[in-house]
Scaffold this motif. Structure first.
Motif, PDB file in Angstrom:
ATOM      1  N   TYR A   8       0.834  -1.203   0.000  1.00 31.95           N
ATOM      2  CA  TYR A   8       0.000   0.000   0.000  1.00 31.95           C
ATOM      3  C   TYR A   8       0.872   1.258   0.000  1.00 31.95           C
ATOM      4  CZ  TYR A   8      -2.836   3.693   2.112  1.00 31.95           C
ATOM      5  OH  TYR A   8      -3.444   4.881   2.400  1.00 31.95           O
ATOM      6  N   ALA A  11       2.533   1.808  -3.304  1.00 31.10           N
ATOM      7  CA  ALA A  11       1.590   2.322  -4.302  1.00 31.10           C
ATOM      8  C   ALA A  11       1.351   3.818  -4.109  1.00 31.10           C
ATOM      9  CB  ALA A  11       0.268   1.562  -4.216  1.00 31.10           C
ATOM     10  N   LYS A  14       4.481   5.718  -5.330  1.00 31.54           N
ATOM     11  CA  LYS A  14       4.548   5.776  -6.789  1.00 31.54           C
ATOM     12  C   LYS A  14       3.516   6.759  -7.354  1.00 31.54           C
ATOM     13  CE  LYS A  14       6.650   1.332  -7.684  1.00 31.54           C
ATOM     14  NZ  LYS A  14       6.576   0.049  -8.360  1.00 31.54           N
TER      15      LYS A  14
END
Length: 69
Positions: A8, A11, A14
């Motif tokens: 998580y 992500a 990113k």
């Protein structure tokens, strides 16, 4: 694949990088035919509006782990 808090956080990180790049590479000059478009390093100049990418910004605004929170 097992989903974890690390996945998580990766992500979110990113997505932060992607939004930072969009902001940095967006055309903002009013008289430029590319206004609202942006430079994508994979595709080159994307001359149409970057409105579709705004959903990423809206999501990150509500994620406490994001630098855009």
């Amino acid at each position: 694949m097992k989903y974890t808090i690390d996945l998580y956080k990766e992500a979110v990180q990113k997505a932060d990088v992607g939004l930072t790049n969009l902001i940095r590479n967006q055309y903002t000059r009013a008289n430029d035919w590319r206004q609202g478009g942006y430079i994508n390093h994979e595709w080159g100049i994307v001359p149409y509006g970057s409105g579709g990418a705004v959903s990423n910004a809206i999501t990150l605004y509500f994620v406490p782990e994001s630098k855009y929170y």
